[in-house]
Design a protein around this motif. Structure first.
Motif, mmCIF file in Angstrom:
data_model
loop_
_atom_site.group_PDB
_atom_site.id
_atom_site.type_symbol
_atom_site.label_atom_id
_atom_site.label_comp_id
_atom_site.label_asym_id
_atom_site.label_seq_id
_atom_site.Cartn_x
_atom_site.Cartn_y
_atom_site.Cartn_z
ATOM 1 N N ARG A 284 70.081 58.102 52.342
ATOM 2 C CA ARG A 284 70.627 59.404 51.959
ATOM 3 C C ARG A 284 70.785 60.257 53.220
ATOM 4 O O ARG A 284 69.883 60.329 54.037
ATOM 5 N N PRO A 285 71.941 60.910 53.385
ATOM 6 C CA PRO A 285 72.159 61.734 54.578
ATOM 7 C C PRO A 285 71.129 62.864 54.658
ATOM 8 O O PRO A 285 70.712 63.415 53.636
ATOM 9 N N THR A 286 70.745 63.208 55.870
ATOM 10 C CA THR A 286 69.764 64.258 56.101
ATOM 11 C C THR A 286 70.459 65.516 56.626
ATOM 12 O O THR A 286 71.635 65.476 56.983
ATOM 13 N N GLN A 287 69.692 66.582 56.723
ATOM 14 C CA GLN A 287 70.225 67.809 57.315
ATOM 15 C C GLN A 287 70.592 67.569 58.772
ATOM 16 O O GLN A 287 71.590 68.099 59.252
ATOM 17 N N GLU A 288 69.815 66.754 59.475
ATOM 18 C CA GLU A 288 70.156 66.412 60.861
ATOM 19 C C GLU A 288 71.513 65.728 60.927
ATOM 20 O O GLU A 288 72.303 65.983 61.832
ATOM 21 N N ASP A 289 71.777 64.826 59.975
ATOM 22 C CA ASP A 289 73.067 64.134 59.928
ATOM 23 C C ASP A 289 74.201 65.137 59.718
ATOM 24 O O ASP A 289 75.229 65.075 60.394
ATOM 25 N N ALA A 290 74.016 66.057 58.764
ATOM 26 C CA ALA A 290 75.052 67.055 58.471
ATOM 27 C C ALA A 290 75.319 67.926 59.696
ATOM 28 O O ALA A 290 76.478 68.193 60.038
ATOM 29 N N LYS A 291 74.268 68.342 60.372
ATOM 30 C CA LYS A 291 74.429 69.185 61.561
ATOM 31 C C LYS A 291 75.152 68.416 62.667
ATOM 32 O O LYS A 291 76.099 68.937 63.272
ATOM 33 N N ALA A 292 74.716 67.190 62.941
ATOM 34 C CA ALA A 292 75.329 66.396 64.012
ATOM 35 C C ALA A 292 76.807 66.139 63.734
ATOM 36 O O ALA A 292 77.640 66.256 64.640
ATOM 37 N N LEU A 293 77.149 65.808 62.491
ATOM 38 C CA LEU A 293 78.552 65.570 62.154
ATOM 39 C C LEU A 293 79.376 66.846 62.257
ATOM 40 O O LEU A 293 80.525 66.811 62.705
ATOM 41 N N THR A 294 78.802 67.974 61.847
ATOM 42 C CA THR A 294 79.509 69.249 61.951
ATOM 43 C C THR A 294 79.808 69.577 63.408
ATOM 44 O O THR A 294 80.938 69.965 63.742
ATOM 45 N N LEU A 295 78.812 69.424 64.266
ATOM 46 C CA LEU A 295 79.008 69.719 65.689
ATOM 47 C C LEU A 295 80.071 68.799 66.288
ATOM 48 O O LEU A 295 80.953 69.240 67.032
ATOM 49 N N ALA A 296 80.010 67.508 65.947
ATOM 50 C CA ALA A 296 81.004 66.556 66.451
ATOM 51 C C ALA A 296 82.391 66.875 65.903
ATOM 52 O O ALA A 296 83.393 66.774 66.623
ATOM 53 N N ALA A 297 82.456 67.282 64.630
ATOM 54 C CA ALA A 297 83.746 67.619 64.024
ATOM 55 C C ALA A 297 84.374 68.835 64.706
ATOM 56 O O ALA A 297 85.575 68.843 64.997
ATOM 57 N N ALA A 298 83.579 69.859 64.971
ATOM 58 C CA ALA A 298 84.096 71.057 65.646
ATOM 59 C C ALA A 298 84.607 70.701 67.041
ATOM 60 O O ALA A 298 85.660 71.181 67.465
ATOM 61 N N GLU A 299 83.890 69.830 67.740
ATOM 62 C CA GLU A 299 84.323 69.406 69.077
ATOM 63 C C GLU A 299 85.588 68.552 69.004
ATOM 64 O O GLU A 299 86.462 68.657 69.872
ATOM 65 N N LEU A 300 85.702 67.745 67.969
ATOM 66 C CA LEU A 300 86.904 66.928 67.802
ATOM 67 C C LEU A 300 88.127 67.813 67.580
ATOM 68 O O LEU A 300 89.181 67.588 68.175
ATOM 69 N N VAL A 301 87.996 68.835 66.741
ATOM 70 C CA VAL A 301 89.104 69.776 66.514
ATOM 71 C C VAL A 301 89.459 70.477 67.823
ATOM 72 O O VAL A 301 90.639 70.599 68.171
ATOM 73 N N ALA A 302 88.445 70.911 68.575
ATOM 74 C CA ALA A 302 88.693 71.607 69.842
ATOM 75 C C ALA A 302 89.376 70.690 70.855
ATOM 76 O O ALA A 302 90.272 71.126 71.577
ATOM 77 N N ALA A 303 88.990 69.426 70.886
ATOM 78 C CA ALA A 303 89.504 68.497 71.890
ATOM 79 C C ALA A 303 90.865 67.909 71.537
ATOM 80 O O ALA A 303 91.722 67.758 72.407
ATOM 81 N N ARG A 304 91.076 67.578 70.251
ATOM 82 C CA ARG A 304 92.291 66.858 69.858
ATOM 83 C C ARG A 304 93.239 67.661 68.994
ATOM 84 O O ARG A 304 94.329 67.191 68.677
ATOM 85 N N GLY A 305 92.813 68.846 68.567
ATOM 86 C CA GLY A 305 93.645 69.661 67.698
ATOM 87 C C GLY A 305 93.368 69.378 66.234
ATOM 88 O O GLY A 305 92.876 68.308 65.869
#
Length: 168
Positions: A41-62
């Motif tokens: 089951r996904p954890t809060q750490e997983d949700a946070k890490a994916l959110t941070l990576a997702a925000a960086e992906l949007v910033a880097a690739r549009g």
């Protein structure tokens, strides 16, 4: 999966480092596969890490390129996990469970207790740049209203917010 996130985010700095982080995150999760990620089951750490990576992906690739990644099954979409992106006016920019919802305003969406959760998500992103928002929501797996916690991150330099939630 937590070890993957810990290793990826340790010592990563600046834009070049962020791109490496995104690539390693995707490669690490894809190497173990979405099925492996779903067994625990996904954890809060997983949700946070994916959110941070997702925000960086949007910033880097549009947004357009990132949305293609978010909508595809894989590192950013598996089981109950998916990345939402809204703008500061509360309009969906990415919503993998129902891509047809993109462009709709969700600014006045309330949880069953009347909490204006999208407005709270925007407030957290504007006021602190990132943080947690708690509310109750229908879990499609159990078909019951359950507590949910969502990690929110403002996309650097943009009026966009990425977030990922998990049921408690």
């Amino acid at each position: 999966m937590n070890r993957i996130f810990t290793g990826i985010f340790t010592g990563v700095r600046r834009t070049a480092g962020r791109l490496v982080t995104i690539a390693l995150l995707a490669a690490g999760l894809l190497a173990t596969g979405p099925a492996a990620a779903q067994t625990a089951r996904p954890t809060q750490e997983d949700a946070k890490a994916l959110t941070l990576a997702a925000a960086e992906l949007v910033a880097a690739r549009g947004l357009e390129e990132a949305t293609k990644v978010f909508n595809a099954d894989g590192a950013f979409k598996y089981g109950e996990i998916y990345v939402n992106v809204i703008d500061f006016t509360g309009v969906w920019k990415a919503y993998p469970p129902r891509p047809a919802g993109v462009g709709q305003s969700v600014i006045n969406v309330k949880d069953p207790d009347g909490k204006l959760l999208v407005q709270e998500i925007i407030k957290v992103a504007k006021d602190t740049g990132e943080g947690w928002v708690e509310y109750r929501w229908m879990n499609p797996a159990s078909n019951k209203i359950e507590p949910k916690v969502t990690y929110v991150k403002r996309v650097p330099g943009q009026e966009l917010i990425a977030y990922v939630g998990i049921y408690k």
